[in-house]
Design an enzyme around this catalytic site. Structure first.
Site, PDB file in Angstrom:
ATOM      1  N   TYR A  78       0.849  -1.200   0.000  1.00  0.00           N
ATOM      2  CA  TYR A  78       0.000   0.000   0.000  1.00  0.00           C
ATOM      3  C   TYR A  78       0.885   1.251   0.000  1.00  0.00           C
ATOM      4  O   TYR A  78       0.523   2.276  -0.542  1.00  0.00           O
ATOM      5  CB  TYR A  78      -0.968  -0.017   1.184  1.00  0.00           C
ATOM      6  CG  TYR A  78      -2.173   0.879   0.988  1.00  0.00           C
ATOM      7  CD1 TYR A  78      -3.046   0.684  -0.076  1.00  0.00           C
ATOM      8  CD2 TYR A  78      -2.432   1.931   1.859  1.00  0.00           C
ATOM      9  CE1 TYR A  78      -4.144   1.511  -0.266  1.00  0.00           C
ATOM     10  CE2 TYR A  78      -3.530   2.755   1.686  1.00  0.00           C
ATOM     11  CZ  TYR A  78      -4.384   2.540   0.626  1.00  0.00           C
ATOM     12  OH  TYR A  78      -5.474   3.371   0.440  1.00  0.00           O
TER      13      TYR A  78
ATOM     14  N   LYS B 204      -3.324   8.427   3.007  1.00  0.00           N
ATOM     15  CA  LYS B 204      -4.555   8.192   3.791  1.00  0.00           C
ATOM     16  C   LYS B 204      -4.389   8.714   5.222  1.00  0.00           C
ATOM     17  O   LYS B 204      -5.351   9.174   5.827  1.00  0.00           O
ATOM     18  CB  LYS B 204      -4.925   6.707   3.795  1.00  0.00           C
ATOM     19  CG  LYS B 204      -5.401   6.170   2.446  1.00  0.00           C
ATOM     20  CD  LYS B 204      -6.640   6.874   1.912  1.00  0.00           C
ATOM     21  CE  LYS B 204      -7.278   6.100   0.775  1.00  0.00           C
ATOM     22  NZ  LYS B 204      -8.351   6.868   0.097  1.00  0.00           N
TER      23      LYS B 204
HETATM   24  P1  NAD Z   1     -12.915   3.285  -7.932  1.00  0.00           P
HETATM   25  O1  NAD Z   1     -11.838   3.078  -8.911  1.00  0.00           O
HETATM   26  O2  NAD Z   1     -14.263   2.819  -8.283  1.00  0.00           O
HETATM   27  O3  NAD Z   1     -12.993   4.809  -7.483  1.00  0.00           O
HETATM   28  C1  NAD Z   1     -11.876   5.643  -7.419  1.00  0.00           C
HETATM   29  C2  NAD Z   1     -12.294   6.951  -8.025  1.00  0.00           C
HETATM   30  O4  NAD Z   1     -11.263   7.917  -7.938  1.00  0.00           O
HETATM   31  C3  NAD Z   1     -12.673   6.808  -9.502  1.00  0.00           C
HETATM   32  O5  NAD Z   1     -13.994   7.245  -9.695  1.00  0.00           O
HETATM   33  C4  NAD Z   1     -11.680   7.738 -10.187  1.00  0.00           C
HETATM   34  O6  NAD Z   1     -12.240   8.379 -11.315  1.00  0.00           O
HETATM   35  C5  NAD Z   1     -11.401   8.709  -9.055  1.00  0.00           C
HETATM   36  N1  NAD Z   1     -10.199   9.517  -9.292  1.00  0.00           N
HETATM   37  C6  NAD Z   1      -8.893   9.125  -9.326  1.00  0.00           C
HETATM   38  N2  NAD Z   1      -8.101  10.164  -9.661  1.00  0.00           N
HETATM   39  C7  NAD Z   1      -8.918  11.224  -9.859  1.00  0.00           C
HETATM   40  C8  NAD Z   1      -8.710  12.567 -10.261  1.00  0.00           C
HETATM   41  N3  NAD Z   1      -7.487  13.052 -10.545  1.00  0.00           N
HETATM   42  N4  NAD Z   1      -9.795  13.385 -10.350  1.00  0.00           N
HETATM   43  C9  NAD Z   1     -11.038  12.916 -10.088  1.00  0.00           C
HETATM   44  N5  NAD Z   1     -11.303  11.661  -9.710  1.00  0.00           N
HETATM   45  C10 NAD Z   1     -10.247  10.819  -9.614  1.00  0.00           C
HETATM   46  O7  NAD Z   1     -12.398   2.561  -6.591  1.00  0.00           O
HETATM   47  P2  NAD Z   1     -12.956   2.573  -5.095  1.00  0.00           P
HETATM   48  O8  NAD Z   1     -12.338   1.397  -4.473  1.00  0.00           O
HETATM   49  O9  NAD Z   1     -14.423   2.744  -5.108  1.00  0.00           O
HETATM   50  O10 NAD Z   1     -12.253   3.856  -4.465  1.00  0.00           O
HETATM   51  C11 NAD Z   1     -12.952   4.911  -3.850  1.00  0.00           C
HETATM   52  C12 NAD Z   1     -12.270   5.338  -2.558  1.00  0.00           C
HETATM   53  O11 NAD Z   1     -12.348   4.272  -1.615  1.00  0.00           O
HETATM   54  C13 NAD Z   1     -10.791   5.673  -2.706  1.00  0.00           C
HETATM   55  O12 NAD Z   1     -10.492   6.779  -1.883  1.00  0.00           O
HETATM   56  C14 NAD Z   1     -10.123   4.438  -2.156  1.00  0.00           C
HETATM   57  O13 NAD Z   1      -8.844   4.725  -1.660  1.00  0.00           O
HETATM   58  C15 NAD Z   1     -11.082   4.093  -1.044  1.00  0.00           C
HETATM   59  N6  NAD Z   1     -10.976   2.729  -0.520  1.00  0.00           N
HETATM   60  C16 NAD Z   1     -11.033   1.660  -1.362  1.00  0.00           C
HETATM   61  C17 NAD Z   1     -10.945   0.368  -0.850  1.00  0.00           C
HETATM   62  C18 NAD Z   1     -10.964  -0.835  -1.746  1.00  0.00           C
HETATM   63  O14 NAD Z   1     -10.479  -1.894  -1.335  1.00  0.00           O
HETATM   64  N7  NAD Z   1     -11.501  -0.767  -2.957  1.00  0.00           N
HETATM   65  C19 NAD Z   1     -10.815   0.183   0.538  1.00  0.00           C
HETATM   66  C20 NAD Z   1     -10.776   1.310   1.375  1.00  0.00           C
HETATM   67  C21 NAD Z   1     -10.858   2.565   0.828  1.00  0.00           C
HETATM   68  O1  0WE Z   2      -7.036   2.904  -1.729  1.00  0.00           O
HETATM   69  C1  0WE Z   2      -7.055   1.886  -2.388  1.00  0.00           C
HETATM   70  C2  0WE Z   2      -6.683   1.903  -3.847  1.00  0.00           C
HETATM   71  C3  0WE Z   2      -5.776   3.038  -4.141  1.00  0.00           C
HETATM   72  C4  0WE Z   2      -5.176   3.103  -5.497  1.00  0.00           C
HETATM   73  C5  0WE Z   2      -5.251   2.135  -6.484  1.00  0.00           C
HETATM   74  C6  0WE Z   2      -4.623   2.325  -7.692  1.00  0.00           C
HETATM   75  C7  0WE Z   2      -4.610   1.300  -8.791  1.00  0.00           C
HETATM   76  C8  0WE Z   2      -4.406   1.922 -10.157  1.00  0.00           C
HETATM   77  C9  0WE Z   2      -4.449   4.232  -5.751  1.00  0.00           C
HETATM   78  N1  0WE Z   2      -3.814   4.436  -6.913  1.00  0.00           N
HETATM   79  C10 0WE Z   2      -3.893   3.519  -7.892  1.00  0.00           C
HETATM   80  N2  0WE Z   2      -3.218   3.763  -9.055  1.00  0.00           N
HETATM   81  C11 0WE Z   2      -3.364   2.999 -10.157  1.00  0.00           C
HETATM   82  O2  0WE Z   2      -2.696   3.224 -11.183  1.00  0.00           O
HETATM   83  N3  0WE Z   2      -7.409   0.723  -1.775  1.00  0.00           N
HETATM   84  C12 0WE Z   2      -7.670   0.727  -0.345  1.00  0.00           C
HETATM   85  C13 0WE Z   2      -7.468  -0.577  -2.469  1.00  0.00           C
HETATM   86  C14 0WE Z   2      -6.125  -1.212  -2.304  1.00  0.00           C
HETATM   87  O3  0WE Z   2      -5.091  -0.870  -3.090  1.00  0.00           O
HETATM   88  C15 0WE Z   2      -3.994  -1.569  -2.644  1.00  0.00           C
HETATM   89  C16 0WE Z   2      -4.358  -2.378  -1.551  1.00  0.00           C
HETATM   90  C17 0WE Z   2      -5.731  -2.133  -1.327  1.00  0.00           C
HETATM   91  C18 0WE Z   2      -6.573  -2.753  -0.255  1.00  0.00           C
HETATM   92  C19 0WE Z   2      -2.689  -1.554  -3.098  1.00  0.00           C
HETATM   93  C20 0WE Z   2      -1.742  -2.361  -2.478  1.00  0.00           C
HETATM   94  C21 0WE Z   2      -2.082  -3.151  -1.405  1.00  0.00           C
HETATM   95  C22 0WE Z   2      -3.402  -3.170  -0.930  1.00  0.00           C
END
Ligand code: NAD
Ligand code: 0WE
Length: 265
Positions: free
Chosen positions: A157, A164
């Protein structure tokens, strides 16, 4: 009557039907909120339009949070539809892909650090600032999405964990700034969910399996699980809660020695 009846919410971060922001939009719509959406790129526009339509919304605004003008313009556009708004959902996170591979100290760079913090943390306060006058006098609620990597060192991560941590501090400082105006600021720390942001992350499957085997609820969480808590946190039912990070992770974060308590191994 839904518990968000009469509320207007701007949702930032829908990219697909798997997005956590989509789970939040569905729950808020169900509880009676009126919704508006932004999309990051032209490629995502038609998908966000479809999703907005399901929620009875025709307010779809382009916003790449890397650009100040697009953040400002989002609220100029929103102002053409609404005289004010009550809820901001920030569900955005990004670091350059190579930052999320391998060992933290091998991967981190000045540029990777800067982009991760800019897009994942600064953008939350930047949106709140740009939309501040439209929230005036409405007892607003602002919500962002975090991950346990903010408070624990986790594999791969990497710099996203620092971003975060900054985002969670941002929640507290924004809560301090906006509290006197009647607005609340909170975060949800979600467990891992298979979304676009998780696609291509090596070992993601393993992480989901690990949570399934060891979390107190013996399951992973869904965007719907997050959506329901988000709707509550942004409603008047949570009027006494601000500056808080709430875990929606099937209880995973409360454990120690998680692996020994699991079903297998
Ligand atoms: P997702 O890919 O569906 O959503 C991520 C969003 O970020 C997308 O809509 C993308 O367009 C937007 N984004 C990225 N760069 C951007 C920019 N420059 N301008 C505008 N928008 C931008 O994935 P998700 O998992 O739904 O992620 C949403 C949030 O939840 C993130 O903050 C992520 O860190 C957090 N999160 C995700 C997880 C997981 O496991 N998926 C767990 C905990 C927290
Ligand atoms: O916050 C996240 C995802 C964040 C994320 C994911 C990407 C993939 C594509 C941020 N930047 C990028 N850039 C890209 O080009 N999560 C909480 C989901 C997530 O991402 C991980 C995790 C988990 C959980 C990455 C490494 C290890 C665990």
């Amino acid at each position: 009557m839904g518990f968000l009846q009469g509320k207007r919410a701007l949702i930032v971060g829908v990219a697909s039907k798997r997005s956590i922001a989509w789970g939040i939009a569905e729950a808020m719509h169900r509880e009676g909120a009126e919704l508006a959406f932004t999309y990051q790129t032209e490629k995502l526009k038609s998908r966000v339009e479809q999703i907005a339509e399901i929620c009875g919304s025709d307010i779809i605004i382009p916003c790449d949070v890397a650009y100040d003008e697009q953040i400002t313009d989002t609220f100029a556009q929103l102002g053409k539809h609404w005289d004010g708004y009550d809820i901001l959902v920030h569900s955005v996170g990004f670091a350059p892909r190579e930052q999320l591979v391998g060992d933290y100290m091998d991967a981190v760079t000045r540029e990777g650090f800067q982009i991760a913090h800019d897009i994942s943390s600064y953008s939350f306060v930047a949106l709140a600032q740009a939309g501040r006058s439209m929230m005036a006098g409405r007892n607003g609620a602002l919500l962002t999405l975090s991950y346990m990597g903010a408070v624990r060192a986790m594999p791969s991560y990497n710099v996203m964990g620092l971003a975060k941590a900054s985002l969670e501090a941002n929640v507290r400082y924004m809560a301090q700034s906006l509290g006197p105006e009647g607005h609340r600021v909170n975060g949800i720390s979600a467990g891992p969910v298979k979304t676009l942001a998780a696609a291509g992350i090596s070992q993601f499957r393993k992480m989901l399996d690990h949570v399934k085997r060891t979390a107190p609820m013996r399951r992973t969480i869904t965007p719907e699980d997050v959506g329901n808590v988000a709707a509550f946190m942004c409603s008047d039912l949570a009027a006494g809660v601000t500056g808080e990070i709430t875990y929606v992770d099937a209880g995973y974060n409360i454990l120690g020695m998680a692996e020994l308590g699991g079903d297998k191994d």
